[in-house]
Design a protein around this motif. Structure first.
Motif, PDB file in Angstrom:
ATOM      1  N   PRO A  20       0.841  -1.212   0.000  1.00 25.80           N
ATOM      2  CA  PRO A  20       0.000   0.000   0.000  1.00 25.80           C
ATOM      3  C   PRO A  20       0.870   1.253   0.000  1.00 25.80           C
ATOM      4  O   PRO A  20       1.874   1.327   0.725  1.00 25.80           O
ATOM      5  N   GLY A  21       0.482   2.198  -0.832  1.00 23.80           N
ATOM      6  CA  GLY A  21       1.262   3.417  -0.972  1.00 23.80           C
ATOM      7  C   GLY A  21       2.364   3.335  -2.000  1.00 23.80           C
ATOM      8  O   GLY A  21       2.999   4.348  -2.333  1.00 23.80           O
ATOM      9  N   GLY A  22       2.582   2.162  -2.551  1.00 22.57           N
ATOM     10  CA  GLY A  22       3.634   1.955  -3.530  1.00 22.57           C
ATOM     11  C   GLY A  22       3.196   2.310  -4.941  1.00 22.57           C
ATOM     12  O   GLY A  22       2.093   2.820  -5.163  1.00 22.57           O
ATOM     13  N   SER A  23       4.068   2.021  -5.905  1.00 21.20           N
ATOM     14  CA  SER A  23       3.785   2.342  -7.295  1.00 21.20           C
ATOM     15  C   SER A  23       4.199   1.197  -8.206  1.00 21.20           C
ATOM     16  O   SER A  23       5.011   0.340  -7.830  1.00 21.20           O
ATOM     17  N   LEU A  24       3.644   1.238  -9.408  1.00 26.19           N
ATOM     18  CA  LEU A  24       3.859   0.157 -10.371  1.00 26.19           C
ATOM     19  C   LEU A  24       3.512   0.700 -11.741  1.00 26.19           C
ATOM     20  O   LEU A  24       2.629   1.569 -11.862  1.00 26.19           O
ATOM     21  N   THR A  25       4.178   0.218 -12.777  1.00 25.67           N
ATOM     22  CA  THR A  25       3.847   0.606 -14.145  1.00 25.67           C
ATOM     23  C   THR A  25       3.440  -0.616 -14.945  1.00 25.67           C
ATOM     24  O   THR A  25       4.194  -1.592 -15.029  1.00 25.67           O
ATOM     25  N   LYS A  72      -8.362   8.850 -10.087  1.00 28.98           N
ATOM     26  CA  LYS A  72      -7.926  10.179 -10.509  1.00 28.98           C
ATOM     27  C   LYS A  72      -6.930  10.748  -9.504  1.00 28.98           C
ATOM     28  O   LYS A  72      -7.141  10.682  -8.294  1.00 28.98           O
ATOM     29  N   GLY A  73      -5.838  11.281 -10.031  1.00 27.23           N
ATOM     30  CA  GLY A  73      -4.808  11.839  -9.172  1.00 27.23           C
ATOM     31  C   GLY A  73      -3.777  10.831  -8.706  1.00 27.23           C
ATOM     32  O   GLY A  73      -2.747  11.210  -8.143  1.00 27.23           O
ATOM     33  N   ARG A  74      -4.051   9.549  -8.946  1.00 25.30           N
ATOM     34  CA  ARG A  74      -3.100   8.510  -8.525  1.00 25.30           C
ATOM     35  C   ARG A  74      -2.532   7.724  -9.704  1.00 25.30           C
ATOM     36  O   ARG A  74      -1.387   7.287  -9.658  1.00 25.30           O
ATOM     37  N   PHE A  75      -3.314   7.545 -10.749  1.00 28.83           N
ATOM     38  CA  PHE A  75      -2.892   6.774 -11.923  1.00 28.83           C
ATOM     39  C   PHE A  75      -2.629   7.732 -13.083  1.00 28.83           C
ATOM     40  O   PHE A  75      -3.273   8.782 -13.199  1.00 28.83           O
ATOM     41  N   LEU A 116       0.877   0.839 -24.675  1.00 22.29           N
ATOM     42  CA  LEU A 116       0.076   1.634 -23.749  1.00 22.29           C
ATOM     43  C   LEU A 116       0.610   1.393 -22.345  1.00 22.29           C
ATOM     44  O   LEU A 116       1.008   0.257 -22.015  1.00 22.29           O
ATOM     45  N   TYR A 117       0.624   2.422 -21.540  1.00 24.32           N
ATOM     46  CA  TYR A 117       1.136   2.312 -20.176  1.00 24.32           C
ATOM     47  C   TYR A 117       0.095   2.798 -19.174  1.00 24.32           C
ATOM     48  O   TYR A 117      -0.773   3.606 -19.489  1.00 24.32           O
ATOM     49  N   LEU A 118       0.212   2.292 -17.958  1.00 24.79           N
ATOM     50  CA  LEU A 118      -0.568   2.805 -16.841  1.00 24.79           C
ATOM     51  C   LEU A 118       0.342   2.833 -15.625  1.00 24.79           C
ATOM     52  O   LEU A 118       0.818   1.785 -15.170  1.00 24.79           O
ATOM     53  N   TYR A 119       0.588   4.036 -15.138  1.00 24.96           N
ATOM     54  CA  TYR A 119       1.416   4.213 -13.940  1.00 24.96           C
ATOM     55  C   TYR A 119       0.480   4.289 -12.746  1.00 24.96           C
ATOM     56  O   TYR A 119      -0.404   5.161 -12.683  1.00 24.96           O
ATOM     57  N   LEU A 120       0.664   3.368 -11.823  1.00 28.53           N
ATOM     58  CA  LEU A 120      -0.145   3.321 -10.621  1.00 28.53           C
ATOM     59  C   LEU A 120       0.681   3.871  -9.458  1.00 28.53           C
ATOM     60  O   LEU A 120       1.780   3.368  -9.191  1.00 28.53           O
ATOM     61  N   ASN A 121       0.152   4.851  -8.793  1.00 26.90           N
ATOM     62  CA  ASN A 121       0.869   5.466  -7.680  1.00 26.90           C
ATOM     63  C   ASN A 121      -0.041   5.513  -6.458  1.00 26.90           C
ATOM     64  O   ASN A 121      -1.262   5.597  -6.584  1.00 26.90           O
ATOM     65  N   ASN A 122       0.583   5.443  -5.284  1.00 24.15           N
ATOM     66  CA  ASN A 122      -0.172   5.506  -4.034  1.00 24.15           C
ATOM     67  C   ASN A 122      -1.323   4.497  -4.033  1.00 24.15           C
ATOM     68  O   ASN A 122      -2.462   4.833  -3.727  1.00 24.15           O
ATOM     69  N   VAL A 123      -0.982   3.252  -4.366  1.00 24.62           N
ATOM     70  CA  VAL A 123      -1.999   2.223  -4.503  1.00 24.62           C
ATOM     71  C   VAL A 123      -2.577   1.844  -3.141  1.00 24.62           C
ATOM     72  O   VAL A 123      -1.936   2.004  -2.086  1.00 24.62           O
ATOM     73  N   VAL A 172      -2.421  -7.318 -10.395  1.00 25.58           N
ATOM     74  CA  VAL A 172      -1.846  -6.393  -9.420  1.00 25.58           C
ATOM     75  C   VAL A 172      -2.419  -6.749  -8.053  1.00 25.58           C
ATOM     76  O   VAL A 172      -3.636  -6.787  -7.878  1.00 25.58           O
ATOM     77  N   THR A 173      -1.544  -7.029  -7.120  1.00 27.72           N
ATOM     78  CA  THR A 173      -1.953  -7.348  -5.758  1.00 27.72           C
ATOM     79  C   THR A 173      -1.329  -6.341  -4.808  1.00 27.72           C
ATOM     80  O   THR A 173      -0.106  -6.194  -4.770  1.00 27.72           O
ATOM     81  N   VAL A 174      -2.186  -5.632  -4.085  1.00 20.23           N
ATOM     82  CA  VAL A 174      -1.717  -4.637  -3.130  1.00 20.23           C
ATOM     83  C   VAL A 174      -1.887  -5.218  -1.728  1.00 20.23           C
ATOM     84  O   VAL A 174      -2.998  -5.469  -1.276  1.00 20.23           O
ATOM     85  N   SER A 175      -0.767  -5.444  -1.087  1.00 18.92           N
ATOM     86  CA  SER A 175      -0.792  -6.063   0.224  1.00 18.92           C
ATOM     87  C   SER A 175       0.492  -5.756   0.977  1.00 18.92           C
ATOM     88  O   SER A 175       1.564  -5.645   0.370  1.00 18.92           O
TER      89      SER A 175
END
Length: 119
Positions: A14-19, A67-70, A81-88, A115-118
């Protein structure tokens, strides 16, 4: 034949990022509106984000939940195509798919990327 291959998922705290990446082939990538959608365990598909074609200015769109995180982006030279995930958060845990058009259910559906947020 249109093909979309998603990659880049994994386990993130949680709070991490991933592309995430989506390699496209078999169609004119730059001319298509592209979307990311996701499906959480036991739930239906949720549209996440979209980006317009290059001729339409590559405008970007986001679901309120991200919104504001991805951040969505595209590299037409690489047909990717890319998707940057931030503050997951744990609510972002899902299988992510890319799709052509503004669509919630990807057709055809690639294998997706998990994607697993844990913690």
């Amino acid at each position: 034949e249109k093909q979309l291959v998603e990659s880049g998922g994994g386990l993130v705290q949680p709070g991490g990022s991933l592309t995430l990446s989506c390699a496209a082939s078999g169609f004119e990538f730059s001319s298509n509106f592209m979307s990311w959608t996701r499906q959480a365990p036991g739930k239906g598909f949720e549209w996440v984000s979209g980006i317009a074609s290059t001729t339409s200015g590559e405008s970007t769109y986001y679901a309120d939940s991200v919104k504001g995180r991805f951040t969505i982006s595209r590299d037409n030279a690489k047909s990717t195509l890319y998707l940057y995930l931030n503050n997951v958060t744990t609510e972002d845990t899902a299988t992510y798919y890319c799709a052509t058009g503004w669509t919630t259910v990807p057709i055809p559906r690639g294998q997706g990327t998990q994607v697993t947020v844990s913690s």
